[in-house]
Design a protein around this motif. Structure first.
Motif, PDB file in Angstrom:
ATOM      1  N   TYR A  72       0.811  -1.219   0.000  1.00 50.84           N
ATOM      2  CA  TYR A  72       0.000   0.000   0.000  1.00 50.84           C
ATOM      3  C   TYR A  72       0.845   1.270   0.000  1.00 50.84           C
ATOM      4  N   SER A  73       2.066   1.216   0.473  1.00 53.84           N
ATOM      5  CA  SER A  73       2.961   2.372   0.329  1.00 53.84           C
ATOM      6  C   SER A  73       3.247   2.608  -1.149  1.00 53.84           C
ATOM      7  N   THR A  74       3.468   1.515  -1.875  1.00 59.41           N
ATOM      8  CA  THR A  74       3.698   1.621  -3.326  1.00 59.41           C
ATOM      9  C   THR A  74       2.442   2.122  -4.028  1.00 59.41           C
ATOM     10  N   ASP A  75       1.270   1.562  -3.665  1.00 61.02           N
ATOM     11  CA  ASP A  75       0.010   2.005  -4.275  1.00 61.02           C
ATOM     12  C   ASP A  75      -0.256   3.482  -3.984  1.00 61.02           C
ATOM     13  N   LEU A  76       0.024   3.913  -2.767  1.00 58.45           N
ATOM     14  CA  LEU A  76      -0.174   5.314  -2.403  1.00 58.45           C
ATOM     15  C   LEU A  76       0.739   6.218  -3.217  1.00 58.45           C
ATOM     16  N   GLN A  77       1.992   5.816  -3.377  1.00 54.92           N
ATOM     17  CA  GLN A  77       2.939   6.597  -4.185  1.00 54.92           C
ATOM     18  C   GLN A  77       2.478   6.658  -5.642  1.00 54.92           C
ATOM     19  N   ASN A  78       2.012   5.528  -6.173  1.00 49.48           N
ATOM     20  CA  ASN A  78       1.512   5.502  -7.557  1.00 49.48           C
ATOM     21  C   ASN A  78       0.285   6.393  -7.715  1.00 49.48           C
ATOM     22  N   PHE A  79      -0.601   6.401  -6.720  1.00 47.98           N
ATOM     23  CA  PHE A  79      -1.786   7.254  -6.742  1.00 47.98           C
ATOM     24  C   PHE A  79      -1.375   8.724  -6.830  1.00 47.98           C
ATOM     25  N   GLU A  80      -0.403   9.081  -6.004  1.00 43.18           N
ATOM     26  CA  GLU A  80       0.057  10.471  -5.999  1.00 43.18           C
ATOM     27  C   GLU A  80       0.805  10.821  -7.275  1.00 43.18           C
ATOM     28  N   ASP A  81       1.620   9.903  -7.777  1.00 37.68           N
ATOM     29  CA  ASP A  81       2.390  10.149  -9.006  1.00 37.68           C
ATOM     30  C   ASP A  81       1.492  10.284 -10.237  1.00 37.68           C
ATOM     31  N   SER A 114     -25.638   0.393   8.779  1.00 41.46           N
ATOM     32  CA  SER A 114     -24.217   0.626   9.069  1.00 41.46           C
ATOM     33  C   SER A 114     -23.412  -0.583   8.595  1.00 41.46           C
ATOM     34  N   MET A 115     -22.351  -0.296   7.847  1.00 41.54           N
ATOM     35  CA  MET A 115     -21.542  -1.371   7.272  1.00 41.54           C
ATOM     36  C   MET A 115     -20.070  -1.160   7.609  1.00 41.54           C
ATOM     37  N   LEU A 116     -19.421  -2.254   7.959  1.00 38.97           N
ATOM     38  CA  LEU A 116     -17.996  -2.244   8.261  1.00 38.97           C
ATOM     39  C   LEU A 116     -17.293  -3.161   7.276  1.00 38.97           C
ATOM     40  N   ASP A 117     -16.291  -2.626   6.603  1.00 42.53           N
ATOM     41  CA  ASP A 117     -15.471  -3.413   5.686  1.00 42.53           C
ATOM     42  C   ASP A 117     -14.137  -3.685   6.379  1.00 42.53           C
ATOM     43  N   ILE A 118     -13.881  -4.953   6.680  1.00 42.10           N
ATOM     44  CA  ILE A 118     -12.640  -5.344   7.363  1.00 42.10           C
ATOM     45  C   ILE A 118     -11.549  -5.578   6.324  1.00 42.10           C
ATOM     46  N   GLY A 119     -10.404  -4.954   6.538  1.00 38.66           N
ATOM     47  CA  GLY A 119      -9.321  -5.074   5.562  1.00 38.66           C
ATOM     48  C   GLY A 119      -9.700  -4.336   4.290  1.00 38.66           C
ATOM     49  N   SER A 120     -10.097  -3.083   4.440  1.00 39.86           N
ATOM     50  CA  SER A 120     -10.680  -2.331   3.324  1.00 39.86           C
ATOM     51  C   SER A 120      -9.685  -1.944   2.242  1.00 39.86           C
ATOM     52  N   GLY A 121      -8.390  -2.023   2.522  1.00 41.12           N
ATOM     53  CA  GLY A 121      -7.399  -1.717   1.491  1.00 41.12           C
ATOM     54  C   GLY A 121      -7.592  -0.329   0.917  1.00 41.12           C
ATOM     55  N   ASN A 122      -7.721  -0.241  -0.408  1.00 43.62           N
ATOM     56  CA  ASN A 122      -7.875   1.069  -1.052  1.00 43.62           C
ATOM     57  C   ASN A 122      -9.303   1.596  -0.992  1.00 43.62           C
ATOM     58  N   ALA A 146      -2.739   2.040   3.546  1.00 41.47           N
ATOM     59  CA  ALA A 146      -4.001   1.666   2.911  1.00 41.47           C
ATOM     60  C   ALA A 146      -5.100   2.639   3.310  1.00 41.47           C
ATOM     61  N   VAL A 147      -5.153   3.006   4.583  1.00 44.08           N
ATOM     62  CA  VAL A 147      -6.169   3.939   5.068  1.00 44.08           C
ATOM     63  C   VAL A 147      -5.971   5.317   4.448  1.00 44.08           C
ATOM     64  N   VAL A 148      -4.730   5.761   4.346  1.00 45.37           N
ATOM     65  CA  VAL A 148      -4.444   7.056   3.710  1.00 45.37           C
ATOM     66  C   VAL A 148      -4.883   7.005   2.246  1.00 45.37           C
ATOM     67  N   LEU A 149      -4.540   5.921   1.537  1.00 43.77           N
ATOM     68  CA  LEU A 149      -4.927   5.773   0.133  1.00 43.77           C
ATOM     69  C   LEU A 149      -6.453   5.758   0.000  1.00 43.77           C
ATOM     70  N   ALA A 150      -7.136   4.960   0.803  1.00 46.75           N
ATOM     71  CA  ALA A 150      -8.598   4.867   0.724  1.00 46.75           C
ATOM     72  C   ALA A 150      -9.252   6.220   0.989  1.00 46.75           C
ATOM     73  N   THR A 151      -8.735   6.955   1.951  1.00 45.83           N
ATOM     74  CA  THR A 151      -9.280   8.278   2.278  1.00 45.83           C
ATOM     75  C   THR A 151      -9.111   9.225   1.100  1.00 45.83           C
ATOM     76  N   LYS A 152      -7.947   9.171   0.461  1.00 49.30           N
ATOM     77  CA  LYS A 152      -7.700  10.042  -0.704  1.00 49.30           C
ATOM     78  C   LYS A 152      -8.567   9.648  -1.887  1.00 49.30           C
ATOM     79  N   VAL A 153      -8.733   8.356  -2.122  1.00 46.12           N
ATOM     80  CA  VAL A 153      -9.575   7.899  -3.234  1.00 46.12           C
ATOM     81  C   VAL A 153     -11.026   8.324  -2.978  1.00 46.12           C
ATOM     82  N   ALA A 154     -11.496   8.187  -1.744  1.00 43.40           N
ATOM     83  CA  ALA A 154     -12.878   8.555  -1.410  1.00 43.40           C
ATOM     84  C   ALA A 154     -13.100  10.065  -1.452  1.00 43.40           C
TER      85      ALA A 154
END
Length: 196
Positions: A72-81, A114-122, A146-154
Motif C-alpha cells: 500500500y505504500s507503493t500504491d499510495l505513491q503511484n496514486f500520488e504520481d 451501518s456497514m464495516l469493511d474489514i481489511g478495506s485496502g484502497n 491503505a487507510v491514507v490511500l482509501a481516504t484520498k480515493v474517497a
C-alpha cells in the motif's frame, strides 16, 4: 529321426533367445526408462513427508504486515504520481464487489444500514456501495498507508462520506478499547472480501 527333432528344437530355442534380446536402438530406450524410474524412486525416498508438509504449511507473505505496508505504500505513491488515476489493485476484482453488492441489494438491507469493511485496502468495496446510495460506511485496515490511500480515493471526485480507520481486529481487548468508535459499536453488515 531323433536328429531331425532336435534340430528344430535348437532352432526354436535360439529364435526364442533372439526375441528376448532387444533390437539395436531398443536397449538404449530400456536403459533410459530404467534410469528415469530409478531417479524418480530415489527422489521419492529422499523427499520425506515431513519436509513436504513443512513447506506446505508455511504462511504466505499475504499474512504479514510488512507485505501490506510495502504494497500500500507503493500504491499510495503511484496514486500520488498519477494524480489520482492509479488507485491500486482491486483485490478479488470488480466481479467480487459486484456479487457482494448484488447480495446486499437482494437481501433488502437498508441504504442507511451501518456497514464495516474489514481489511478495506484502497476502499474500493465501500466506494462501490456508496455509488449505490449506501451511506453509513466504515472501513478498517491495519495498514496505515491503505487507510491514507482509501481516504484520498474517497475524497473524490465526487467526494464521499466514508470513514476509514487504522484498526487491527486481531489486537487484544485492551487494544480494542483504544478504538471505541470501531470496537464498541455494532454494525448491521460486516464485509470481508478476503481478510479471514
Amino acid at each position: 529321426m531323433p536328429a531331425m527333432s532336435s534340430a528344430p528344437l535348437k532352432q526354436s530355442q535360439s529364435q526364442s533367445q533372439q526375441s528376448q534380446q532387444p533390437a539395436e536402438g531398443e536397449s538404449r530406450e530400456t536403459d533410459f526408462s530404467l534410469l528415469v524410474k530409478k531417479t524418480i524412486l530415489r527422489i521419492l525416498r529422499e523427499t520425506t513427508t515431513t519436509r513436504t508438509m513443512d513447506t506446505d504449511l508455511n504462511p504466505s507473505n499475504l499474512g504479514t504486515r510488512e507485505y501490506w505496508d510495502e504494497t500500500y505504500s507503493t500504491d499510495l505513491q503511484n496514486f500520488e504520481d498519477t494524480n489520482g488515476v492509479d488507485v491500486g489493485e482491486i483485490w478479488f476484482g470488480f466481479e467480487s464487489e459486484r456479487r457482494i453488492l448484488s447480495w446486499i441489494s437482494k437481501s433488502g438491507i437498508s441504504k442507511a444500514a451501518s456497514m464495516l469493511d474489514i481489511g478495506s485496502g484502497n476502499g474500493s468495496m465501500l466506494i462501490t456501495l456508496n455509488k449505490s446510495a449506501y451511506t453509513d460506511l466504515t472501513g478498517i485496515d491495519f495498514c496505515e498507508a491503505a487507510v491514507v490511500l482509501a481516504t484520498k480515493v474517497a475524497a473524490g471526485p465526487p467526494p464521499r462520506s466514508i470513514k476509514y480507520h487504522v484498526a487491527d481486529i486481531t489486537v487484544s481487548e485492551d487494544g480494542q478499547k483504544e478504538l471505541p468508535h470501531i470496537f464498541s459499536r455494532t454494525f448491521d453488515v460486516v464485509i470481508d472480501k478476503g481478510f479471514v
